[in-house]
Write a protein that holds these residues in place. Structure first.
Motif, PDB file in Angstrom:
ATOM      1  N   GLU A 525      -5.863   7.481  36.657  1.00  0.00           N
ATOM      2  CA  GLU A 525      -4.660   8.218  36.282  1.00  0.00           C
ATOM      3  C   GLU A 525      -4.428   8.146  34.773  1.00  0.00           C
ATOM      4  O   GLU A 525      -4.082   9.145  34.130  1.00  0.00           O
ATOM      5  CB  GLU A 525      -3.454   7.653  37.027  1.00  0.00           C
ATOM      6  CG  GLU A 525      -3.420   7.982  38.501  1.00  0.00           C
ATOM      7  CD  GLU A 525      -3.029   9.432  38.750  1.00  0.00           C
ATOM      8  OE1 GLU A 525      -1.886   9.805  38.444  1.00  0.00           O
ATOM      9  OE2 GLU A 525      -3.892  10.192  39.235  1.00  0.00           O
ATOM     10  N   ASN A 528      -6.962  10.339  32.908  1.00  0.00           N
ATOM     11  CA  ASN A 528      -6.586  11.753  32.967  1.00  0.00           C
ATOM     12  C   ASN A 528      -5.398  12.051  32.052  1.00  0.00           C
ATOM     13  O   ASN A 528      -5.356  13.095  31.391  1.00  0.00           O
ATOM     14  CB  ASN A 528      -6.244  12.142  34.401  1.00  0.00           C
ATOM     15  CG  ASN A 528      -7.467  12.130  35.304  1.00  0.00           C
ATOM     16  OD1 ASN A 528      -8.590  12.311  34.840  1.00  0.00           O
ATOM     17  ND2 ASN A 528      -7.247  11.904  36.591  1.00  0.00           N
ATOM     18  N   LEU A 529      -4.434  11.132  32.009  1.00  0.00           N
ATOM     19  CA  LEU A 529      -3.266  11.333  31.155  1.00  0.00           C
ATOM     20  C   LEU A 529      -3.666  11.429  29.684  1.00  0.00           C
ATOM     21  O   LEU A 529      -3.257  12.366  28.977  1.00  0.00           O
ATOM     22  CB  LEU A 529      -2.274  10.178  31.343  1.00  0.00           C
ATOM     23  CG  LEU A 529      -1.110  10.117  30.347  1.00  0.00           C
ATOM     24  CD1 LEU A 529      -0.201  11.331  30.515  1.00  0.00           C
ATOM     25  CD2 LEU A 529      -0.324   8.822  30.510  1.00  0.00           C
ATOM     26  N   ALA A 531      -6.564  12.107  28.467  1.00  0.00           N
ATOM     27  CA  ALA A 531      -7.402  13.283  28.243  1.00  0.00           C
ATOM     28  C   ALA A 531      -6.519  14.505  27.995  1.00  0.00           C
ATOM     29  O   ALA A 531      -6.786  15.310  27.083  1.00  0.00           O
ATOM     30  CB  ALA A 531      -8.317  13.513  29.445  1.00  0.00           C
ATOM     31  N   ARG A 532      -5.448  14.657  28.783  1.00  0.00           N
ATOM     32  CA  ARG A 532      -4.538  15.784  28.605  1.00  0.00           C
ATOM     33  C   ARG A 532      -3.808  15.692  27.260  1.00  0.00           C
ATOM     34  O   ARG A 532      -3.504  16.722  26.638  1.00  0.00           O
ATOM     35  CB  ARG A 532      -3.516  15.827  29.741  1.00  0.00           C
ATOM     36  CG  ARG A 532      -4.110  16.138  31.099  1.00  0.00           C
ATOM     37  CD  ARG A 532      -3.021  16.509  32.106  1.00  0.00           C
ATOM     38  NE  ARG A 532      -2.018  15.463  32.253  1.00  0.00           N
ATOM     39  CZ  ARG A 532      -2.069  14.479  33.137  1.00  0.00           C
ATOM     40  NH1 ARG A 532      -3.124  14.401  33.952  1.00  0.00           N
ATOM     41  NH2 ARG A 532      -1.096  13.586  33.218  1.00  0.00           N
ATOM     42  N   MET A 533      -3.527  14.482  26.817  1.00  0.00           N
ATOM     43  CA  MET A 533      -2.816  14.291  25.551  1.00  0.00           C
ATOM     44  C   MET A 533      -3.733  14.433  24.340  1.00  0.00           C
ATOM     45  O   MET A 533      -3.252  14.517  23.209  1.00  0.00           O
ATOM     46  CB  MET A 533      -2.151  12.912  25.531  1.00  0.00           C
ATOM     47  CG  MET A 533      -1.034  12.737  26.537  1.00  0.00           C
ATOM     48  SD  MET A 533      -0.349  11.060  26.508  1.00  0.00           S
ATOM     49  CE  MET A 533       0.239  10.971  24.804  1.00  0.00           C
ATOM     50  N   GLY A 534      -5.049  14.421  24.571  1.00  0.00           N
ATOM     51  CA  GLY A 534      -5.990  14.495  23.462  1.00  0.00           C
ATOM     52  C   GLY A 534      -6.174  13.175  22.737  1.00  0.00           C
ATOM     53  O   GLY A 534      -6.674  13.147  21.605  1.00  0.00           O
ATOM     54  N   ARG A 536      -8.329  10.496  22.341  1.00  0.00           N
ATOM     55  CA  ARG A 536      -9.720  10.248  22.715  1.00  0.00           C
ATOM     56  C   ARG A 536     -10.013   8.758  22.902  1.00  0.00           C
ATOM     57  O   ARG A 536     -10.718   8.367  23.836  1.00  0.00           O
ATOM     58  CB  ARG A 536     -10.648  10.831  21.648  1.00  0.00           C
ATOM     59  CG  ARG A 536     -12.126  10.707  22.000  1.00  0.00           C
ATOM     60  CD  ARG A 536     -13.005  11.484  21.033  1.00  0.00           C
ATOM     61  NE  ARG A 536     -14.405  11.379  21.407  1.00  0.00           N
ATOM     62  CZ  ARG A 536     -14.984  12.110  22.333  1.00  0.00           C
ATOM     63  NH1 ARG A 536     -14.271  13.026  22.990  1.00  0.00           N
ATOM     64  NH2 ARG A 536     -16.270  11.952  22.622  1.00  0.00           N
ATOM     65  N   PHE A 539      -8.494   7.581  26.104  1.00  0.00           N
ATOM     66  CA  PHE A 539      -9.202   8.220  27.210  1.00  0.00           C
ATOM     67  C   PHE A 539     -10.515   7.501  27.496  1.00  0.00           C
ATOM     68  O   PHE A 539     -10.835   7.181  28.646  1.00  0.00           O
ATOM     69  CB  PHE A 539      -9.463   9.690  26.890  1.00  0.00           C
ATOM     70  CG  PHE A 539     -10.555  10.301  27.728  1.00  0.00           C
ATOM     71  CD1 PHE A 539     -10.362  10.510  29.090  1.00  0.00           C
ATOM     72  CD2 PHE A 539     -11.777  10.647  27.156  1.00  0.00           C
ATOM     73  CE1 PHE A 539     -11.379  11.062  29.872  1.00  0.00           C
ATOM     74  CE2 PHE A 539     -12.789  11.195  27.925  1.00  0.00           C
ATOM     75  CZ  PHE A 539     -12.588  11.404  29.283  1.00  0.00           C
ATOM     76  N   ARG A 543     -11.361   5.598  30.929  1.00  0.00           N
ATOM     77  CA  ARG A 543     -12.449   6.149  31.732  1.00  0.00           C
ATOM     78  C   ARG A 543     -13.496   5.085  32.003  1.00  0.00           C
ATOM     79  O   ARG A 543     -14.003   4.958  33.124  1.00  0.00           O
ATOM     80  CB  ARG A 543     -13.086   7.349  31.029  1.00  0.00           C
ATOM     81  CG  ARG A 543     -14.172   8.024  31.881  1.00  0.00           C
ATOM     82  CD  ARG A 543     -14.802   9.196  31.212  1.00  0.00           C
ATOM     83  NE  ARG A 543     -15.527   8.794  29.996  1.00  0.00           N
ATOM     84  CZ  ARG A 543     -16.309   9.610  29.286  1.00  0.00           C
ATOM     85  NH1 ARG A 543     -16.421  10.891  29.658  1.00  0.00           N
ATOM     86  NH2 ARG A 543     -16.929   9.179  28.206  1.00  0.00           N
TER      87      ARG A 543
END
Length: 550
Positions: A525, A528-529, A531-534, A536, A539, A543
């Protein structure tokens, strides 16, 4: 009723007399070790608070003193408005017992009571297995099989008493001599838990067997006492604050939205194999193999309790009680265990007990609070606020224990109001009507965890409240368990930067997987959060963490 199995002929070179008592003592110690993790169930807290209320006020907790939403909204299923008071009172005696234990010995007393309760339950299963099979190691195996299922019930909740009383009912029905105990037992049971109807099923099975055996010309022992005491026991079940309306509640509650979402009311999964389904399948197999000599009561009991198990995960212990007895009674006869293996049995039991002790999982005479909002509760007690509290469903019970009645909760595990639960989901998931609902309920304080406890799904509400473009809610506290937002913080509380919510989410997820690596859903979760916020860097970090826990 068929006679008990004949005593097998003694082995030519029997083990010494001390070996069986030693083996039994080690088996009991193993069960006590298995059944003594710390107090961790979220519902235990509101059970304790209810018991405290009953003992201090000398009355049942009606109307509900702990949640301000209990009587709000319209019923969503027929009879819901009547079932609330039934649910508030049907376990009153066990709740009073729990709080009495806590008052006398703290959480240690609760843990020891639970361990003794489940150990005695398994001992009754083992005794009944021995009575049916006359095999010492068969009965030992039956008790351990029951224990393997009972490991799913190491929670301090009233079902502990209910399952023990069910085992006691089966014991009385099997022994036949103390049938007069059934009416007082059911009068007690109906005040401890609403599942006394499970005992009705047991008595019904034995009465049905008596009818069938009489038609075959072989009456069962003490049949008259059976027909006298079982109806009296059913009548005695009505000696509780709700009479027989508890049965009505059980039937009506199957329409509950909340129950449809709670795991214990869902059908259990049968793959991968688990102790309950191994016992279920093995019991069915031995019954089919021995079908010509299976007692009618055994078929009826197995059928009813297997059906209840398949319908709801909360009933797994029914199979754990009846299944091992049937397996011991009908499993094909084998030769006496070799003497060397008899000596090995206590060594294996001692080694099995050493494992949870070495891990620190046994005899945890304390409460487990790493996943409870203790810091946020302390903060609210130190900084009284105006406005009502909105809280997460899983934490409601703990907040009742810490804050009620000074600060009533919005929702909790008692599941008393369907429309409120529906609104809880709308608010926690930040649906379009969330802001209006918060205003409608007069919410001034929001206490939320970042993730759903088991699945790890991210709750959208904290992120929405932390949006820098909003100024209606202020972040005032966070830790590894929860957030606190206030609409109007008191003068002595300084708001925190709202984007600290992201740091808090990372801390909460790290703490969760550190304590419970088996449910790492929050890692994906967070990946993904970010990643949506950019973001890196974050993320990639989460991940990689998610991949490591796959």
């Amino acid at each position: 009723m068929p006679r008990r199995a004949p005593q097998p002929s003694p082995p030519a070179n029997p083990a010494p007399r001390w070996l069986h008592p030693l083996t039994l003592c080690l088996a009991a110690f193993l069960l006590l070790a298995w059944f003594s993790p710390g107090v961790a169930d979220g519902d235990t807290w509101w059970h304790l608070k209810t018991g405290q209320y009953i003992l201090q006020n000398h009355r049942l907790p009606i109307p509900d003193p702990f949640a301000f939403t209990t009587y709000m909204g319209k019923p969503l299923y027929a009879g819901e408005e009547h079932s609330r008071d039934l649910f508030l009172s049907h376990e009153w005696l066990t709740q009073a017992l729990f709080y009495s234990l806590y008052s006398a010995g703290g959480f240690a007393a609760l843990v020891l009571f639970r361990a003794a309760d489940l150990t005695l339950l398994c001992a009754i299963v083992g005794f009944l297995a021995y009575r049916r099979s006359r095999g010492f190691y068969r009965s030992l195996a039956a008790a351990l099989l029951a224990a393997s299922v009972a490991l799913s019930y190491t929670s301090d909740r009233p079902f502990l008493v209910s399952f023990l009383l069910l085992a006691a009912t089966l014991l009385i029905l099997e022994l036949r001599r103390p049938l007069w105990l059934l009416p007082p037992l059911f009068a007690l049971w109906s005040n401890c838990h609403g599942d006394f109807v499970l005992g009705w099923a047991a008595m019904g099975a034995y009465c049905a067997e008596a009818l069938l055996m009489r038609r075959r010309g072989t009456p069962v022992p003490r049949e008259r006492w059976l027909w006298l005491c079982c109806p009296l026991a059913v009548a005695a079940s009505g000696l509780n604050p709700n009479g027989f309306r508890s049965v009505q509640f059980l039937l009506a509650s199957h329409n509950s939205l909340i129950q449809s979402r709670v795991w214990e009311w869902k059908s259990p999964t049968f793959w991968p194999p688990q102790p309950f389904n191994v016992v279920l399948v093995l019991a069915l197999a031995v019954l089919l193999l021995a079908r010509r000599r299976v007692r009618p009561a055994d078929w009826i009991l197995f059928g009813l309790y297997a059906l209840a198990t398949i319908m709801a995960a909360r009933n797994l212990m029914l199979t754990g009680i009846v299944g091992p007895i049937l397996i011991a009674a009908y499993f094909p006869r084998t030769r006496t265990l070799p003497r060397a293996l008899q000596y090995l049995a206590p060594l294996l039991l001692a080694a099995a007990a050493a494992v949870p002790i070495a891990r620190g999982d046994a005899f945890q005479l304390r409460a487990i609070t790493w996943n409870r909002p203790s810091g946020a509760a302390d903060f609210l007690l130190a900084h009284p606020t105006t406005g009502r509290l909105f809280n997460g469903y899983d934490q409601g019970g703990y907040l009742i224990w810490r804050l009620a009645p000074r600060q009533p909760v919005f929702i909790d595990g008692r599941a008393l109001n369907e429309s409120v639960y529906r609104d809880f989901l709308s608010i926690a998931n930040n649906h379009p009507d969330a802001a209006a609902l918060l205003t409608q309920y007069g919410i001034g304080v929001i206490l939320m965890e970042g993730f759903e406890d088991v699945t790890g799904i991210l709750w959208p509400l904290p992120l929405a409240l932390a949006d820098p473009s909003r100024d209606d809610w202020k972040l005032v506290y966070w830790d590894r368990q929860s957030f606190l937002f206030m609409r109007n913080p008191p003068p002595d509380v300084a708001p925190l930067p709202s984007l600290q919510v992201l740091t808090a989410l990372e801390a909460q997820c790290s703490d969760h997987i550190g304590h419970d690596p088996g449910t790492p859903g929050c890692t994906a979760e967070l990946a993904n959060l970010f990643a949506r916020m950019g973001d890196r860097a974050r993320f990639q970090k989460w991940r990689a963490t998610a991949m490591a826990y796959r």
